[in-house]
Scaffold this motif. Sequence first.
Motif, short mmCIF file in Angstrom:
data_model
loop_
_atom_site.label_atom_id
_atom_site.label_comp_id
_atom_site.label_asym_id
_atom_site.label_seq_id
_atom_site.Cartn_x
_atom_site.Cartn_y
_atom_site.Cartn_z
N PRO A 59 3.68 13.88 3.45
CA PRO A 59 2.97 14.85 4.31
C PRO A 59 1.46 14.64 4.24
O PRO A 59 0.93 14.11 3.27
CB PRO A 59 3.36 16.20 3.70
N GLY A 60 0.81 15.06 5.27
CA GLY A 60 -0.67 14.96 5.28
C GLY A 60 -1.19 13.75 6.01
O GLY A 60 -2.39 13.48 5.94
N ALA A 61 -0.36 13.01 6.70
CA ALA A 61 -0.76 11.83 7.47
C ALA A 61 -1.62 10.88 6.65
O ALA A 61 -2.82 10.69 6.91
CB ALA A 61 -1.51 12.27 8.74
N PRO A 62 -1.07 10.25 5.60
CA PRO A 62 -1.86 9.32 4.78
C PRO A 62 -2.20 8.04 5.56
O PRO A 62 -1.45 7.63 6.46
CB PRO A 62 -0.93 9.01 3.61
N GLU A 63 -3.30 7.44 5.18
CA GLU A 63 -3.70 6.16 5.78
C GLU A 63 -3.45 5.05 4.77
O GLU A 63 -4.09 5.00 3.73
CB GLU A 63 -5.17 6.19 6.19
N ILE A 64 -2.51 4.18 5.10
CA ILE A 64 -2.17 3.06 4.23
C ILE A 64 -2.26 1.79 5.07
O ILE A 64 -1.46 1.60 6.00
CB ILE A 64 -0.75 3.20 3.63
N ASP A 65 -3.24 0.96 4.78
CA ASP A 65 -3.38 -0.30 5.53
C ASP A 65 -3.08 -1.47 4.61
O ASP A 65 -3.38 -1.43 3.42
CB ASP A 65 -4.79 -0.42 6.12
N VAL A 66 -2.47 -2.49 5.20
CA VAL A 66 -2.07 -3.69 4.46
C VAL A 66 -2.81 -4.88 5.02
O VAL A 66 -2.79 -5.14 6.23
CB VAL A 66 -0.55 -3.92 4.55
N ASP A 67 -3.49 -5.62 4.14
CA ASP A 67 -4.25 -6.81 4.52
C ASP A 67 -3.57 -8.02 3.92
O ASP A 67 -3.58 -8.21 2.70
CB ASP A 67 -5.70 -6.66 4.02
N ASN A 68 -2.99 -8.86 4.78
CA ASN A 68 -2.26 -10.03 4.32
C ASN A 68 -3.12 -11.28 4.46
O ASN A 68 -3.53 -11.64 5.55
CB ASN A 68 -0.96 -10.20 5.12
N GLU A 69 -3.41 -11.94 3.32
CA GLU A 69 -4.19 -13.18 3.32
C GLU A 69 -3.35 -14.35 2.81
O GLU A 69 -3.88 -15.43 2.55
CB GLU A 69 -5.43 -13.02 2.44
N LEU A 70 -2.04 -14.14 2.65
CA LEU A 70 -1.17 -15.19 2.13
C LEU A 70 -0.87 -16.23 3.20
O LEU A 70 -0.59 -15.90 4.36
CB LEU A 70 0.14 -14.59 1.63
N LYS A 71 -0.92 -17.49 2.81
CA LYS A 71 -0.54 -18.56 3.73
C LYS A 71 0.98 -18.71 3.79
O LYS A 71 1.54 -19.03 4.83
CB LYS A 71 -1.18 -19.87 3.27
N ASP A 72 1.61 -18.50 2.64
CA ASP A 72 3.07 -18.56 2.57
C ASP A 72 3.55 -17.29 1.90
O ASP A 72 3.22 -17.03 0.75
CB ASP A 72 3.51 -19.79 1.77
N SER A 73 4.31 -16.47 2.62
CA SER A 73 4.72 -15.17 2.12
C SER A 73 6.04 -15.20 1.36
O SER A 73 6.49 -14.16 0.85
CB SER A 73 4.85 -14.17 3.28
N MET A 74 6.66 -16.35 1.24
CA MET A 74 7.94 -16.45 0.53
C MET A 74 7.69 -16.63 -0.98
O MET A 74 6.92 -17.50 -1.41
CB MET A 74 8.75 -17.64 1.06
N ILE A 75 8.35 -15.78 -1.79
CA ILE A 75 8.25 -15.90 -3.25
C ILE A 75 9.65 -15.89 -3.84
O ILE A 75 10.62 -15.47 -3.20
CB ILE A 75 7.41 -14.76 -3.87
N PHE A 76 9.75 -16.36 -5.08
CA PHE A 76 11.03 -16.41 -5.79
C PHE A 76 11.00 -15.35 -6.89
O PHE A 76 10.33 -15.52 -7.92
CB PHE A 76 11.24 -17.81 -6.39
#
Length: 459
Positions: free
Chosen positions: A328-345
């Motif tokens: 509740p409260g309309a939170p602001e959550i922003d995501v900044d992706n700088e990864l060249k390869d997003s796949m991880i093990f």
Amino acid sequence: MKYTYMTRFSILAVGIIFVLQALLVYRLFQTNVDLLQRELNLVIESVYNKDLNARLGLKGGHKTPDVKYAGTTPPPGVDTTKVTRIDGGSQGMESMKRDKGLTSVLNLAMEEFISRKYPINLQKIDSLAGIILAQNDINLKFYSEIVDLDSDSVLETTLTNPNSYSDVVYSKEIPLNVKQTKYLRLAVVNPTWKIYPQMAWMLVLSLLLSIFCIYSLHIQKKTLAKQKQLASLKNDFFSEVSHEFKRPLAVLRQTMNSLGNEKIILNEEKRARMLRIGEEEILNMTSRTEMFLSLAQDDEGLFELHPTEFDIVKVVFDLADKAVDTTPGAPEIDVDNELKDSMIFADKDHMEHLVSNLISNAIKYSKDSIDIHIRLYNENNNVCISVKDTGVGISEENLNVVFEKYSRVGKTTHAKGHGIGLNYVKRITEKHGGSVSVKSELGVGSEFIVKLPLVKNVK
């Protein structure tokens, strides 16, 4: 409180025991010194008697010296016409009477007579004393000397600089004249350094034992205090977990009751909404239950990861969207992706719980307005996930304990929790071969950074 008194009493008792042991060692030391002095007394007597007999037996000497007694009438059969008179006066006679237990009048007479031609040779005294001391296993530096009691001075000595030694044990004094103003004595130099090490080992061992006992009592006190604190934290933990599970269970119960209502059953939109709410609460409870079980398994050494290859960016975006929808409260959550390869093990389920915990913490400890920034980037062959908020922050002294189990900082805030979320984050990160760190400032906010290796390094 009683543990504190018991610990203080125990430490005091150990201290008293050590003091008594020190006194015992001191008494033993004094006893050894007294024994050494007795040995010296016997040695000087034996040496002097041997030296006197040797001087009396010298060629040209007198085997039986002529002694004239100081009385008025000589003993029967004694020729007093060709003898030397030795008269110490009334003072000398009184002194001889007092010291009959130490040396005989005859010895004094013979000494005064023979010393005129053959005086005492201190070098020979030292030689004889050295032999006897060695036979008695006394390997100490020593010297002999002749002193004058009237002038309180040393007349002759075999030591080059007798004033250079402060630690000296003297034997008894052998008088060398009838008036008993000249004495022969034997002195041992620095006997303490021979005796003290034997006693010192006992004292050192007692001291080490006392320190060990005091340290053990201190550790015991800290352990009991920590156990007491841990028991209190666990009680709080169970209370909070019960309270936390009580709400979703109440929601599920209400949802089930609502689904039994004919109007809601017929209304497809309301029915779907109730099912979605119930599913979310079940997933929330399942997530937290799995987190508790994982920590318990890790404590028992039974925890195992099940890594797979997946898209970490998609996981973070989905969790961020879910947090926005459910908070509740309309939170602001922003995501900044700088990864060249997003796949991880990695273990996908645990990574979801990890990121969810970081986002939940950021929301929980935020101020009235919730502003969270999530950043994904590469650094030194690591995938880094940064969750930064503008909340209450963490004090510098609490930064070292923020990842400890059952440890909660910021307890003065309205936020509730049980102090295992960040501990879970730390354990899961380390199980994946990574690390977690925190930067924070009170009143400004906190930033948690999780670093995961790009290579397959799962423990």
